[in-house]
Design an enzyme around this catalytic site. Sequence first.
Site, short mmCIF file in Angstrom:
data_model
loop_
_atom_site.label_atom_id
_atom_site.label_comp_id
_atom_site.label_asym_id
_atom_site.label_seq_id
_atom_site.Cartn_x
_atom_site.Cartn_y
_atom_site.Cartn_z
N HIS A 199 44.43 21.61 12.07
CA HIS A 199 44.88 20.23 12.58
C HIS A 199 46.28 20.24 12.28
O HIS A 199 46.76 20.80 11.34
CB HIS A 199 44.09 19.36 11.88
CG HIS A 199 44.29 17.90 12.26
ND1 HIS A 199 45.30 17.04 12.28
CD2 HIS A 199 43.32 17.09 13.29
CE1 HIS A 199 45.04 15.88 12.83
NE2 HIS A 199 43.58 15.84 13.37
N ASP A 247 41.53 21.23 3.77
CA ASP A 247 41.75 20.03 4.63
C ASP A 247 40.09 19.76 4.74
O ASP A 247 39.40 20.27 5.47
CB ASP A 247 42.29 20.12 5.67
CG ASP A 247 42.02 18.94 6.75
OD1 ASP A 247 41.41 18.14 6.62
OD2 ASP A 247 42.89 19.07 7.86
N LYS A 281 36.56 8.46 8.09
CA LYS A 281 35.90 9.29 8.82
C LYS A 281 34.34 9.41 8.06
O LYS A 281 33.50 10.47 8.13
CB LYS A 281 36.41 10.82 8.86
CG LYS A 281 37.70 10.75 9.73
CD LYS A 281 38.07 12.22 9.94
CE LYS A 281 39.71 12.22 10.53
NZ LYS A 281 39.57 12.02 11.83
N CYS A 304 44.48 16.98 18.27
CA CYS A 304 45.47 17.58 17.18
C CYS A 304 45.45 18.83 17.05
O CYS A 304 45.92 19.45 15.72
CB CYS A 304 45.44 16.83 16.20
SG CYS A 304 45.94 14.78 16.38
#
Length: 415
Positions: A130, A207, A233, A373
């Site tokens: 990302h 991540d 999220k 992204c």
Amino acid sequence: MSQRNLEALDVGAIREAFPILQREFNGEQLVYLDNAATTQTPDPVIDAMSDYYREYNANVHRGIHHLSQEASIAYEEAHDRVAEFIGASGGREEIVFTKNTTEAENLVAYAWGLNELGPGDEIVLTEMEHHASLVTWQQIGKRTGAEVKYIRIDDDGRLDMDHAADLITDDTAMVSAVHVSNTLGTVNPVSDLVDIAHDHDALAFIDGAQAVPNRPVDVEAIDADFYAFSGHKMAGPTGIGVLYGKKAVLEAMQPYLYGGDMITKVTYEESTWNDLPWKFEAGTPQIAEAVGLVAAIDYLEDIGMDRIEAHEQELARYAYEQLGAEPDVEIYGPEPGPDRGGLVGFNLEGVHAHDLASIMNDHAVAIRAGDHCTQPLHDKLGVAASARASFYVYNTTAEIDELAVAIDNARQLFA
Ligand SMILES: Cc1ncc(COP(=O)(O)O)c(C=O)c1O
């Protein structure tokens, strides 16, 4: 994954906890399939934050009055709860609250990368990073002279682990990899990557923005030095993210932001730093959001992270079958299975992803269209944009049927 697992999760009851899912547009019930961007918020989270503002809103760490004490305890204990949730045995000292995953990446890049990297060092990323990680390390590379390299992905959208083993060498100082790709849905073998990094004395940053919300995650089993994710999220509030760091690594790092709360002693000439994790939390932090994040964790754990994972895998499999049956739909990423998360990125031949999303919006079906992204990854896939349907605990196969109908509408319109 069996149907029994899906039934075991009472999606009807779950949906009742999410007031926003009742919304209608043009007389049609909202079908929310943009969960990889932001999930919706259940009543217990909304109530916990509302209670905070109604009952004990105050600044933390600074007051000796009742409200400040209550707020401080809630805020500090939120770190403990997050640590427990992701298996960080070091407790609150290993949990830094940030604004989001992006800020967690930047914290490490600035506080560790700018100080530790130089010419001759290498930063190894994956081709499916990302921008939160890719752009950040790219810029740190430019500023320090460290070289950025990328682990290839294969035609199925999986990491080429042979290439990883070649690319990560004694020159590697940092390996930063996404746990679950927000574009391909690939679940990466992150503990293998961390092992390779450690074999070469490199640090590893994972991540977890698309992993922690959807599956059980144990940071110590993965053995990452850093692990990051976002509250918004995972049924939690916006404005709060988490950076997990191994205590020894965090202790050795300089602060990222300077100011109040992150100090122990200040003179006109010098300052000394507070203990972990406060050293990395300058200024008034996200107190209401920390309270909301705890409520979200309680809510998700009540359902069971393994059941959430099973539910999403089932939905991804169903979507893959429904959408992939048509020859004009191209789906990206691995086939459904244990190494695929609950999202499906795709394109409909002859229809730009933005047009597709717009037609779906006419029918109250919310998906995402664009580069998500991951522009370099889209370049590699040979497309400017893709559509993405991403699922959460409250989604149903009936909603995926509506997605398929909406795709069919677009097909007719553009035929
Ligand atoms: C894999 C991944 N990493 C990082 C991010 C950035 O998250 P945030 O915008 O909360 O910082 C996202 C958000 O979409 C993501 O999917």
